[in-house]
Design a protein around this motif. Structure first.
Motif, PDB file in Angstrom:
ATOM      1  N   ARG A 202      21.977 -52.990  29.784  1.00  0.00           N
ATOM      2  CA  ARG A 202      21.602 -53.894  30.887  1.00  0.00           C
ATOM      3  C   ARG A 202      21.425 -53.164  32.211  1.00  0.00           C
ATOM      4  O   ARG A 202      20.616 -53.573  33.035  1.00  0.00           O
ATOM      5  N   GLU A 203      22.165 -52.101  32.410  1.00  0.00           N
ATOM      6  CA  GLU A 203      22.089 -51.372  33.679  1.00  0.00           C
ATOM      7  C   GLU A 203      20.933 -50.376  33.701  1.00  0.00           C
ATOM      8  O   GLU A 203      20.116 -50.384  34.608  1.00  0.00           O
ATOM      9  N   SER A 204      20.877 -49.493  32.697  1.00  0.00           N
ATOM     10  CA  SER A 204      19.899 -48.402  32.707  1.00  0.00           C
ATOM     11  C   SER A 204      18.577 -48.767  32.037  1.00  0.00           C
ATOM     12  O   SER A 204      17.556 -48.122  32.285  1.00  0.00           O
ATOM     13  N   GLY A 205      18.602 -49.758  31.141  1.00  0.00           N
ATOM     14  CA  GLY A 205      17.403 -50.098  30.375  1.00  0.00           C
ATOM     15  C   GLY A 205      17.190 -49.176  29.185  1.00  0.00           C
ATOM     16  O   GLY A 205      16.235 -49.340  28.437  1.00  0.00           O
ATOM     17  N   LYS A 206      18.096 -48.222  29.001  1.00  0.00           N
ATOM     18  CA  LYS A 206      17.975 -47.278  27.884  1.00  0.00           C
ATOM     19  C   LYS A 206      18.226 -48.002  26.563  1.00  0.00           C
ATOM     20  O   LYS A 206      19.170 -48.782  26.442  1.00  0.00           O
ATOM     21  N   ARG A 207      17.363 -47.729  25.564  1.00  0.00           N
ATOM     22  CA  ARG A 207      17.508 -48.348  24.248  1.00  0.00           C
ATOM     23  C   ARG A 207      18.372 -47.486  23.336  1.00  0.00           C
ATOM     24  O   ARG A 207      18.261 -46.269  23.353  1.00  0.00           O
ATOM     25  N   SER A 208      19.203 -48.157  22.546  1.00  0.00           N
ATOM     26  CA  SER A 208      19.979 -47.454  21.516  1.00  0.00           C
ATOM     27  C   SER A 208      19.890 -48.260  20.229  1.00  0.00           C
ATOM     28  O   SER A 208      19.780 -49.486  20.249  1.00  0.00           O
ATOM     29  N   LYS A 209      19.938 -47.531  19.116  1.00  0.00           N
ATOM     30  CA  LYS A 209      19.830 -48.202  17.823  1.00  0.00           C
ATOM     31  C   LYS A 209      21.138 -48.904  17.510  1.00  0.00           C
ATOM     32  O   LYS A 209      22.204 -48.305  17.554  1.00  0.00           O
TER      33      LYS A 209
ATOM     34  N   VAL B 293      16.776 -52.044  14.577  1.00  0.00           N
ATOM     35  CA  VAL B 293      17.158 -52.979  15.638  1.00  0.00           C
ATOM     36  C   VAL B 293      17.676 -52.174  16.816  1.00  0.00           C
ATOM     37  O   VAL B 293      18.588 -51.351  16.669  1.00  0.00           O
ATOM     38  N   TRP B 294      17.108 -52.436  17.973  1.00  0.00           N
ATOM     39  CA  TRP B 294      17.459 -51.712  19.198  1.00  0.00           C
ATOM     40  C   TRP B 294      18.032 -52.683  20.220  1.00  0.00           C
ATOM     41  O   TRP B 294      17.625 -53.840  20.292  1.00  0.00           O
ATOM     42  N   VAL B 295      18.952 -52.190  21.030  1.00  0.00           N
ATOM     43  CA  VAL B 295      19.510 -52.993  22.114  1.00  0.00           C
ATOM     44  C   VAL B 295      19.346 -52.190  23.405  1.00  0.00           C
ATOM     45  O   VAL B 295      19.519 -50.967  23.417  1.00  0.00           O
TER      46      VAL B 295
ATOM     47  N   GLU C  79      12.161 -53.929  15.163  1.00  0.00           N
ATOM     48  CA  GLU C  79      10.925 -53.262  14.762  1.00  0.00           C
ATOM     49  C   GLU C  79      10.882 -53.180  13.244  1.00  0.00           C
ATOM     50  O   GLU C  79      11.828 -52.711  12.615  1.00  0.00           O
ATOM     51  N   ALA C  80       9.788 -53.631  12.655  1.00  0.00           N
ATOM     52  CA  ALA C  80       9.645 -53.639  11.198  1.00  0.00           C
ATOM     53  C   ALA C  80       8.297 -53.041  10.821  1.00  0.00           C
ATOM     54  O   ALA C  80       7.305 -53.214  11.535  1.00  0.00           O
ATOM     55  N   ALA C  81       8.289 -52.330   9.683  1.00  0.00           N
ATOM     56  CA  ALA C  81       7.040 -51.784   9.148  1.00  0.00           C
ATOM     57  C   ALA C  81       7.210 -51.588   7.648  1.00  0.00           C
ATOM     58  O   ALA C  81       8.320 -51.322   7.169  1.00  0.00           O
ATOM     59  N   VAL C  82       6.114 -51.705   6.922  1.00  0.00           N
ATOM     60  CA  VAL C  82       6.149 -51.446   5.486  1.00  0.00           C
ATOM     61  C   VAL C  82       6.461 -49.970   5.290  1.00  0.00           C
ATOM     62  O   VAL C  82       5.835 -49.102   5.911  1.00  0.00           O
ATOM     63  N   SER C  83       7.455 -49.686   4.440  1.00  0.00           N
ATOM     64  CA  SER C  83       7.812 -48.294   4.157  1.00  0.00           C
ATOM     65  C   SER C  83       7.251 -47.832   2.811  1.00  0.00           C
ATOM     66  O   SER C  83       7.083 -46.627   2.591  1.00  0.00           O
TER      67      SER C  83
END
Length: 170
Positions: free
Chosen positions: A98-105, A93-95, A76-80
């Motif tokens: 695979r099991e839960s679908g939960k995103r972590s930075k 950047v988030w990943v 995810e990118a945005a002008v700051s």
């Protein structure tokens, strides 16, 4: 020239980590991640400026978490902050698990892009109006980062770096 918000430039790239993109530990190559971040930042800068943009610098990259083979990665990118012809782009950047679908930075980065005309000469970009608290924090910090960069490059005298000096006042 009408100002814009970070959400006007927000760019999201989601992709899968494939075997050809991994190192011997089966994690995403750092260079591959840098390329993905550069593409997302380029799109964000172009959305803000509506001009041709070029990468001026990679100011900060933090590889905090390995990204394994088969992971779903979202950049995810945005002008700051927008300056005269340059724009600072903050990238998260988030990943996905695979099991839960939960995103972590997993990682973050800060790039600088410059808007140019067809001859490669810098052009003025619209101002940026941050809306959320996080956008306002990143906006304020961008000026400190720019001043630090200018001081380190010898293009600004430390005594003129007002935002940096303010950090050290009681």
């Amino acid at each position: 020239m009408q100002s814009r918000t970070p959400s006007d430039s927000r760019t999201t790239l989601t992709d899968l980590v494939l075997p050809s993109e991994t190192n011997p530990l089966n994690n995403l190559f750092g260079g591959e991640l840098l390329a993905r971040m550069d593409r997302a930042a380029s799109i964000a800068a172009r959305r803000h400026s509506r001009r041709i943009v070029v990468t001026a610098s990679v100011n900060h990259v933090a590889f905090n978490k390995a990204i394994p083979l088969g992971s779903v990665v979202t950049v995810e990118a945005a002008v700051s902050r927008a300056f005269k012809s340059s724009m600072e782009i903050f990238i998260d950047v988030w990943v996905e698990d695979r099991e839960s679908g939960k995103r972590s930075k997993a990682n973050e980065a800060i790039y600088t892009f410059v808007a140019v005309d067809e001859t490669g000469s810098p052009v003025i970009v619209p101002a940026l109006n941050p809306e959320t608290e996080l956008e306002k924090e990143r906006f304020d910090a961008a000026l400190r980062r720019k001043q630090l960069s200018l001081v380190l490059a010898g293009k600004m005298k430390p005594k003129d770096a007002t935002e940096l000096k303010a950090l050290f006042k009681d």
